[in-house]
Design a protein around this motif. Sequence first.
Motif, PDB file in Angstrom:
ATOM      1  N   MET A   1      95.249 104.465 -15.206  1.00  0.00           N
ATOM      2  CA  MET A   1      96.408 104.303 -14.335  1.00  0.00           C
ATOM      3  C   MET A   1      96.504 102.855 -13.897  1.00  0.00           C
ATOM      4  O   MET A   1      95.607 102.343 -13.222  1.00  0.00           O
TER       5      MET A   1
ATOM      6  N   LEU B   1      99.616 100.906  -9.948  1.00  0.00           N
ATOM      7  CA  LEU B   1      99.732 102.085  -9.086  1.00  0.00           C
ATOM      8  C   LEU B   1     100.673 101.833  -7.917  1.00  0.00           C
ATOM      9  O   LEU B   1     100.748 100.721  -7.373  1.00  0.00           O
TER      10      LEU B   1
ATOM     11  N   ASP C   1     102.120 107.496  -6.184  1.00  0.00           N
ATOM     12  CA  ASP C   1     101.129 108.097  -7.077  1.00  0.00           C
ATOM     13  C   ASP C   1     100.008 108.790  -6.296  1.00  0.00           C
ATOM     14  O   ASP C   1      99.155 109.446  -6.899  1.00  0.00           O
TER      15      ASP C   1
END
Length: 115
Positions: A81, A84, A88
């Motif tokens: 990921m 971010l 999220d």
Amino acid sequence: VQLVESGGGLVQAGGSLRLSCAASGITFNVYTMGWYRQAPGKERELVATITSGGTTNYASSVKGRFTIFRDNAKNTVYLQMNSLKSEDTAVYYCNSHFSSSSVYWGQGTQVTVSS
């Protein structure tokens, strides 16, 4: 069957995290693996999936920022990921799916993105 997630935590907006999900008790390489998330007060939603053949699918909200990949030798699926955002923030769950009677979930790992 066990799916054990790790890698969650607190990160600043714009940062990165890598989640891992180690599977046991299943023939990992034939399962579609996925990541789902659930934010407070919201329903669980799909983040990304990867089939046994390596085909990936992403939610539009994470496309271009998140990458799902798997290591069949380690029975592990990952979610990288990047970039971010505060939106999220959620509990992220690992999922394995082979058929309607072969669906399993991990216990979840918290990801918190501070703005």
